[in-house]
Design a protein around this motif. Structure first.
Motif, PDB file in Angstrom:
ATOM      1  N   ALA A   5       1.078  -1.073  -0.280  1.00  5.35           N
ATOM      2  CA  ALA A   5      -0.149   0.115  -0.052  1.00  5.35           C
ATOM      3  C   ALA A   5       1.342   1.123  -0.012  1.00  5.35           C
ATOM      4  CB  ALA A   5      -1.103  -0.286   0.962  1.00  5.35           C
ATOM      5  N   GLU A   6       1.877   1.574   0.853  1.00  2.00           N
ATOM      6  CA  GLU A   6       3.023   2.426   0.379  1.00  2.00           C
ATOM      7  C   GLU A   6       3.183   2.438  -0.230  1.00  2.00           C
ATOM      8  OE1 GLU A   6       5.387   2.840   4.276  1.00  2.00           O
ATOM      9  OE2 GLU A   6       6.295   4.042   3.155  1.00  2.00           O
ATOM     10  N   ASP A   7       3.869   1.943  -1.042  1.00  4.75           N
ATOM     11  CA  ASP A   7       4.800   2.221  -2.918  1.00  4.75           C
ATOM     12  C   ASP A   7       4.426   2.169  -3.700  1.00  4.75           C
ATOM     13  OD1 ASP A   7       7.471   1.856  -1.359  1.00  4.75           O
ATOM     14  OD2 ASP A   7       7.175  -0.541  -2.642  1.00  4.75           O
ATOM     15  N   ASN A   8       2.725   1.689  -4.023  1.00  7.14           N
ATOM     16  CA  ASN A   8       1.591   2.291  -4.895  1.00  7.14           C
ATOM     17  C   ASN A   8       0.402   3.262  -4.641  1.00  7.14           C
ATOM     18  OD1 ASN A   8       1.870  -0.315  -6.683  1.00  7.14           O
ATOM     19  ND2 ASN A   8       0.984  -1.815  -5.027  1.00  7.14           N
ATOM     20  N   GLY A   9       0.533   3.742  -3.140  1.00  8.21           N
ATOM     21  CA  GLY A   9       0.031   4.646  -2.900  1.00  8.21           C
ATOM     22  C   GLY A   9       0.563   6.240  -2.914  1.00  8.21           C
ATOM     23  N   THR A  10       2.196   5.629  -2.819  1.00  3.32           N
ATOM     24  CA  THR A  10       2.790   6.885  -3.072  1.00  3.32           C
ATOM     25  C   THR A  10       3.094   7.589  -4.651  1.00  3.32           C
ATOM     26  OG1 THR A  10       4.310   6.442  -0.978  1.00  3.32           O
ATOM     27  CG2 THR A  10       5.284   7.690  -2.759  1.00  3.32           C
ATOM     28  N   ALA A  11       3.347   6.119  -5.350  1.00  5.91           N
ATOM     29  CA  ALA A  11       3.637   6.418  -6.851  1.00  5.91           C
ATOM     30  C   ALA A  11       1.912   7.407  -7.552  1.00  5.91           C
ATOM     31  CB  ALA A  11       3.358   5.301  -7.420  1.00  5.91           C
ATOM     32  N   VAL A  12       1.010   7.007  -6.885  1.00  5.81           N
ATOM     33  CA  VAL A  12      -0.538   7.491  -7.329  1.00  5.81           C
ATOM     34  C   VAL A  12      -0.032   8.984  -6.920  1.00  5.81           C
ATOM     35  CG1 VAL A  12      -2.906   7.419  -6.762  1.00  5.81           C
ATOM     36  CG2 VAL A  12      -1.695   5.076  -7.498  1.00  5.81           C
ATOM     37  N   LEU A  13      -0.040   9.219  -5.235  1.00  8.27           N
ATOM     38  CA  LEU A  13      -0.058  10.750  -5.069  1.00  8.27           C
ATOM     39  C   LEU A  13       0.685  12.016  -5.625  1.00  8.27           C
ATOM     40  CD1 LEU A  13       0.092  10.503  -1.321  1.00  8.27           C
ATOM     41  CD2 LEU A  13      -2.152  10.925  -2.833  1.00  8.27           C
ATOM     42  N   VAL A  14       2.472  10.789  -5.910  1.00 10.23           N
ATOM     43  CA  VAL A  14       3.793  11.661  -6.406  1.00 10.23           C
ATOM     44  C   VAL A  14       3.493  12.041  -7.968  1.00 10.23           C
ATOM     45  CG1 VAL A  14       5.775  11.273  -7.686  1.00 10.23           C
ATOM     46  CG2 VAL A  14       5.353  10.168  -5.256  1.00 10.23           C
ATOM     47  N   ARG A  15       1.935  11.418  -9.103  1.00 14.12           N
ATOM     48  CA  ARG A  15       2.040  11.407 -10.601  1.00 14.12           C
ATOM     49  C   ARG A  15       0.981  12.220 -10.193  1.00 14.12           C
ATOM     50  NH1 ARG A  15       0.576   6.853 -14.579  1.00 14.12           N
ATOM     51  NH2 ARG A  15       3.065   6.405 -13.398  1.00 14.12           N
ATOM     52  N   MET A  16       0.092  12.463  -9.010  1.00 18.70           N
ATOM     53  CA  MET A  16      -1.150  13.526  -9.053  1.00 18.70           C
ATOM     54  C   MET A  16      -0.013  14.336  -8.653  1.00 18.70           C
ATOM     55  SD  MET A  16      -4.570  13.292  -6.491  1.00 18.70           S
ATOM     56  CE  MET A  16      -3.671  13.740  -4.870  1.00 18.70           C
ATOM     57  N   PHE A  17       0.154  14.967  -7.764  1.00 19.00           N
ATOM     58  CA  PHE A  17       1.290  16.083  -7.302  1.00 19.00           C
ATOM     59  C   PHE A  17       1.780  16.773  -8.035  1.00 19.00           C
ATOM     60  CE2 PHE A  17       1.162  14.882  -3.148  1.00 19.00           C
ATOM     61  CZ  PHE A  17      -0.384  15.152  -3.189  1.00 19.00           C
ATOM     62  N   THR A  18       2.473  15.551 -10.151  1.00 21.70           N
ATOM     63  CA  THR A  18       3.156  16.620 -11.056  1.00 21.70           C
ATOM     64  C   THR A  18       2.147  16.679 -11.800  1.00 21.70           C
ATOM     65  OG1 THR A  18       4.782  14.512 -10.122  1.00 21.70           O
ATOM     66  CG2 THR A  18       5.298  15.369 -11.700  1.00 21.70           C
ATOM     67  N   GLU A  19       1.531  15.764 -11.960  1.00 20.48           N
ATOM     68  CA  GLU A  19       0.572  16.185 -13.699  1.00 20.48           C
ATOM     69  C   GLU A  19      -0.508  16.600 -12.972  1.00 20.48           C
ATOM     70  OE1 GLU A  19      -0.918  12.513 -15.145  1.00 20.48           O
ATOM     71  OE2 GLU A  19       1.734  11.642 -15.942  1.00 20.48           O
ATOM     72  N   ASP A  43       8.495  11.205   4.431  1.00 16.70           N
ATOM     73  CA  ASP A  43       7.522  10.457   4.860  1.00 16.70           C
ATOM     74  C   ASP A  43       6.370  10.812   5.398  1.00 16.70           C
ATOM     75  OD1 ASP A  43       9.969   8.606   5.398  1.00 16.70           O
ATOM     76  OD2 ASP A  43      10.735  10.623   8.013  1.00 16.70           O
ATOM     77  N   GLN A  44       5.861  12.079   4.516  1.00 23.05           N
ATOM     78  CA  GLN A  44       4.721  12.959   4.895  1.00 23.05           C
ATOM     79  C   GLN A  44       3.642  12.244   3.806  1.00 23.05           C
ATOM     80  OE1 GLN A  44       5.375  17.036   5.243  1.00 23.05           O
ATOM     81  NE2 GLN A  44       4.310  17.112   6.771  1.00 23.05           N
ATOM     82  N   VAL A  45       4.435  12.210   2.565  1.00 24.75           N
ATOM     83  CA  VAL A  45       3.783  11.477   1.220  1.00 24.75           C
ATOM     84  C   VAL A  45       3.778   9.790   1.066  1.00 24.75           C
ATOM     85  CG1 VAL A  45       4.251  11.073  -1.697  1.00 24.75           C
ATOM     86  CG2 VAL A  45       4.366  13.404  -0.268  1.00 24.75           C
ATOM     87  N   ARG A  46       4.580   9.358   1.930  1.00 26.73           N
ATOM     88  CA  ARG A  46       4.517   8.084   2.372  1.00 26.73           C
ATOM     89  C   ARG A  46       3.823   7.696   2.697  1.00 26.73           C
ATOM     90  NH1 ARG A  46       8.093   5.549  -1.187  1.00 26.73           N
ATOM     91  NH2 ARG A  46       7.458   3.381  -0.007  1.00 26.73           N
ATOM     92  N   GLY A  47       3.399   8.489   4.179  1.00 26.41           N
ATOM     93  CA  GLY A  47       2.120   8.158   5.024  1.00 26.41           C
ATOM     94  C   GLY A  47       1.186   7.677   4.656  1.00 26.41           C
ATOM     95  N   HIS A  48       0.824   9.989   3.571  1.00 28.41           N
ATOM     96  CA  HIS A  48      -0.184   9.555   3.371  1.00 28.41           C
ATOM     97  C   HIS A  48      -0.883   8.944   1.837  1.00 28.41           C
ATOM     98  CE1 HIS A  48      -3.855  11.721   2.386  1.00 28.41           C
ATOM     99  NE2 HIS A  48      -3.740  12.064   1.165  1.00 28.41           N
ATOM    100  N   GLY A  49       0.101   8.067   1.181  1.00 26.22           N
ATOM    101  CA  GLY A  49      -0.147   7.068   0.296  1.00 26.22           C
ATOM    102  C   GLY A  49      -0.019   6.220   0.957  1.00 26.22           C
ATOM    103  N   LYS A  50       0.490   5.526   1.512  1.00 30.89           N
ATOM    104  CA  LYS A  50      -0.018   4.298   2.835  1.00 30.89           C
ATOM    105  C   LYS A  50      -1.259   4.170   2.684  1.00 30.89           C
ATOM    106  CE  LYS A  50       1.273   1.021   6.229  1.00 30.89           C
ATOM    107  NZ  LYS A  50       2.841   1.100   7.098  1.00 30.89           N
ATOM    108  N   ARG A  51      -1.871   5.770   3.801  1.00 33.66           N
ATOM    109  CA  ARG A  51      -3.456   6.033   4.370  1.00 33.66           C
ATOM    110  C   ARG A  51      -4.399   5.426   3.121  1.00 33.66           C
ATOM    111  NH1 ARG A  51      -1.112   9.489   7.808  1.00 33.66           N
ATOM    112  NH2 ARG A  51      -1.732  11.265   6.589  1.00 33.66           N
ATOM    113  N   VAL A  52      -4.005   5.971   2.538  1.00 35.12           N
ATOM    114  CA  VAL A  52      -5.144   6.059   1.312  1.00 35.12           C
ATOM    115  C   VAL A  52      -5.419   4.397   0.111  1.00 35.12           C
ATOM    116  CG1 VAL A  52      -5.652   6.972  -1.337  1.00 35.12           C
ATOM    117  CG2 VAL A  52      -4.793   8.583   0.285  1.00 35.12           C
ATOM    118  N   PHE A  53      -4.003   4.355   0.335  1.00 31.79           N
ATOM    119  CA  PHE A  53      -4.167   2.564  -0.484  1.00 31.79           C
ATOM    120  C   PHE A  53      -5.608   1.939   0.949  1.00 31.79           C
ATOM    121  CE2 PHE A  53      -3.137   1.762  -4.910  1.00 31.79           C
ATOM    122  CZ  PHE A  53      -3.587   3.031  -5.172  1.00 31.79           C
ATOM    123  N   THR A  54      -4.926   1.515   1.417  1.00 36.62           N
ATOM    124  CA  THR A  54      -5.848   1.297   2.930  1.00 36.62           C
ATOM    125  C   THR A  54      -6.016   1.332   2.726  1.00 36.62           C
ATOM    126  OG1 THR A  54      -3.017   1.342   4.092  1.00 36.62           O
ATOM    127  CG2 THR A  54      -5.315  -0.048   5.182  1.00 36.62           C
TER     128      THR A  54
END
Ligand code: HEM
Length: 130
Positions: A5-19, A43-54
């Protein structure tokens, strides 16, 4: 579903924030948001990515039980609508990025079946605003 959840959630958030850089305006309390590289390490983006995907993983596990599914989704939707005041157009944006990531990782068939799930999530989240 999404094993990491953390890796995938982070990847989604980074793409959303970038695009869609305007989505960063809801996260002014996050530091290190200037480049994708910085965001991936945050850590904030990773933690949030994990929360969203969990949360998404929890919903997926309750797809066959509407009451339980909505029991997770409704309070989240309320929070996004009333407290966080997220413009609902952003739910479609994040869901489309989740589907892109699925297609890249697992192929088009996987994307097609998960589309039903993201549609369900988006529709309910948006309905809360009506
Ligand atoms: C918080 C899930 C879409 C902005 C959260 C939390 C979860 C979550 C589980 C933590 C809630 C809590 O701690 O009580 C989701 C899901 C989404 C989604 C499943 C759609 C699939 C979005 C979008 C945005 C957004 C599109 C904005 C562009 C936020 C913000 C917070 C939050 C600003 C608070 C973050 C913080 O202060 O740490 N979301 N979210 N969310 N979400 Fe979402």
């Amino acid at each position: 579903m999404f094993v990491d959840a953390e890796d995938n959630g982070t990847a989604v958030l980074v793409r959303m924030f970038t695009e869609h850089p305007d989505t960063k305006s809801y996260f002014t309390h996050f530091k290190g948001m200037d480049s994708a590289e910085e965001m991936k390490q945050s850590d904030q983006v990773r933690g949030h990515g994990k929360r969203v995907f969990t949360a998404i993983n929890d919903m997926v596990q309750h797809l066959d039980n509407t009451e339980a599914f909505l029991g997770i989704l409704n309070p989240l939707g309320q929070k996004h609508a009333t407290q966080l005041k997220i413009d609902p157009k952003n739910f479609r944006i994040i869901c489309d990025i989740i589907l892109q990531l699925m297609e890249e990782k697992f192929g088009g068939d996987c994307k097609a079946s998960f589309e039903k799930v993201t549609n369900e999530i988006c529709t309910h989240l948006t309905n809360i605003y009506k």
